[in-house]
Design an enzyme around this catalytic site. Sequence first.
Site, mmCIF file in Angstrom:
data_model
loop_
_atom_site.group_PDB
_atom_site.id
_atom_site.type_symbol
_atom_site.label_atom_id
_atom_site.label_comp_id
_atom_site.label_asym_id
_atom_site.label_seq_id
_atom_site.Cartn_x
_atom_site.Cartn_y
_atom_site.Cartn_z
ATOM 1 N N HIS A 296 13.013 49.809 59.803
ATOM 2 C CA HIS A 296 12.833 51.249 59.922
ATOM 3 C C HIS A 296 13.305 51.798 61.265
ATOM 4 O O HIS A 296 14.081 52.758 61.340
ATOM 5 C CB HIS A 296 11.355 51.564 59.701
ATOM 6 C CG HIS A 296 11.044 52.980 59.355
ATOM 7 N ND1 HIS A 296 10.380 53.819 60.217
ATOM 8 C CD2 HIS A 296 11.298 53.703 58.246
ATOM 9 C CE1 HIS A 296 10.219 55.004 59.640
ATOM 10 N NE2 HIS A 296 10.763 54.955 58.441
ATOM 11 N N ASP B 48 8.387 53.048 66.766
ATOM 12 C CA ASP B 48 8.470 52.563 65.398
ATOM 13 C C ASP B 48 8.118 51.076 65.353
ATOM 14 O O ASP B 48 7.305 50.598 66.150
ATOM 15 C CB ASP B 48 9.871 52.819 64.847
ATOM 16 C CG ASP B 48 9.864 53.136 63.359
ATOM 17 O OD1 ASP B 48 9.645 52.196 62.573
ATOM 18 O OD2 ASP B 48 10.067 54.301 62.989
ATOM 19 N N SER C 198 11.672 60.404 57.373
ATOM 20 C CA SER C 198 11.967 59.398 58.391
ATOM 21 C C SER C 198 13.385 59.543 58.913
ATOM 22 O O SER C 198 13.647 59.367 60.101
ATOM 23 C CB SER C 198 11.829 57.983 57.809
ATOM 24 O OG SER C 198 10.515 57.540 57.890
#
Length: 663
Positions: free
Chosen positions: A246, A205, A421
């Site tokens: 994230h 990520d 996600s």
Amino acid sequence: MVFAAWGNPSGLLMFLVCALVVVFVTNVPSAVAKSGNAAPAAFNGRNDVFTSSFLVRFRRSVDNDLAGEVAARYGFDNIGPLVGGNGNEYHFKHRTLPHARTRRSITHTRLLKSHPLVHTAVQQPGFKRVKRGLRPAIPAIHGLPFESTFGAKPIGLEPSDPYFPLQWYLKNTGQNGGKMRLDLNVQAAWDQGITGKNVTTAIMDDGVDYMHPDLKFNYNAEASYDFSSNDPFPYPRYTDDWFNSHGTRCAGEVAAARDNGICGVGVAYDSKIAGIRMLDQPYMTDLIEANSMGHEPHKIHIYSASWGPTDDGKTVDGPRNATMRAIVQGVNEGRNGLGNIYVWASGDGGEEDDCNCDGYAASMWTISINSAINDGQNAHYDESCSSTLASTFSNGAKDPNTGVATTDLYGKCTTTHSGTSAAAPEAAGVFALALEANPSLTWRDIQHLTVLTSKRNSLFDAKNRFHWTMNGVGLEFNHLFGFGVLDAGAMVTLSKQWRSVPARYHCEAGEIVEPNPIYTGRSMFLEIKTDSCKGTDTEVNYLEHVQAVISANATRRGDLELFLTSPMGTRSMILSRRANDDDHRDGFTKWPFMTTHSWGEYPHGTWKLEARFNSPQPRSGWLIEWSLVLHGTKEAPYRTLSPASPHSKLAIVKKAHEDRKMK
């Protein structure tokens, strides 16, 4: 026909047949590197982007020092050998070329090729990869006291972490309008003493805040790396809007510590997480993706990816050559031959996209995970496709701000993580529990366990488009949710008695190469009759994945729909209408549409392909060629297992297999 074994190192050669992808270069994201260098302006339309990275193939295997000397001679830095390159492929990066430009640098390519040891040098195109999940511009951030409450974790007791009551996906008590007991059933796994010990999940990520007090004791530094900045410290780059939160949020879902007074708890709270920073840059390259997916394959058990091609409903894209090689090598050789597990978020393009047009999520070597919300509906951003294997959870129904509670940047916590996600790391955590319960599980065992233990529970399509259907051996599936929501307790229980499935083979079952026209107003049908390689060393009698490798074009690609029906009558929609896809030129070129819906079925007989246009406007096109590829086993996969219940999926499938053998 051509037949070859699959599931061993020789299978690496077959990716050229079974994972062909259409390559489209799209816009360059406007992120900047961790060093703070400004990104170039995005290139619009179909203009190519070329980066300062080069794939250099030597005429023979060379060591890293010699490769470095060659690189330095021409003004390059040697980033290192390429995963799967056998010591003759290296990643070079030029010191002065811009990060991205619209033309190839012929001069620098010729310089490299002038060296007598260099066979080829290829300047790497840049392309777009995006994080999945709904992200507010400024995330909801909550500071918490960090007093420690570490201690024993008695069986049956709930975690004391302050955000655990908000983690409805771990224990759904009906909070915030949710459906009671619609959750991952993790307590049933924890009560067996299974918490993810000795398992490492890599979060591929934008970095991981490995200094976060809820993560730092479960961080595996040895397995971590930053492929955006080429250093061993994958810490997120700061932005005012916390855009690079994230990866940290995904990491907390897997391995946030238990009972420490901080945030919530991870699905596998005693497992380790590794950070692989590879998204935060002006462009993506095949080399960065490949090295990320092949990084430390014997220290990393699971790779979790919550990103992919743009979810705009008009992109058809997937892994390039080096990345595909890395994934295939990972499943064949990783974890000392047991195979790495690649978990993928299915996509956030909603009903205007189809995740079978995403070559990562639709790959048979990855486990594609969709999401549901806390009352059982699909989320409005969920994509549907026949390659999705199972589902986990994203956000709440009544309050869209009630998402997944997890760790956030700089020691903070959030309750707003969502999208597919959020779903993929939850699945990675469940798989970590299974691997602790049985460290001998192969990558295929994990997929079989997923099919057999996932539950329909209360999942339903909010718009009543896709219904639960039974395939030819009694397995229930849904075009949105795959085989259902993951059940950690059931997966751990079955893992403990599991015996690895038989060897896997692939059979090229037949092909039709003459073009066939498609018109609005009527369906075009094609049939392939196959004996599924009967009598050969690679006979397939029990299906896992099925691929329809198709070349087609249309006056409007987005209106084309494709359906594949198995000999046992299971109908899979392998391509749905995509309202935003106006393509009239590229179509699909040997694109491997994949379905899991025929899992466990007997493949012998007639397979039917239907092509049609879903449009009130006149459309036309051609189905240029279709080849059918069957993947599965010759022997029954569950013959040594004893079902705990006569009503379990395992018992139902075993009976179907036994009945077929008696005929």
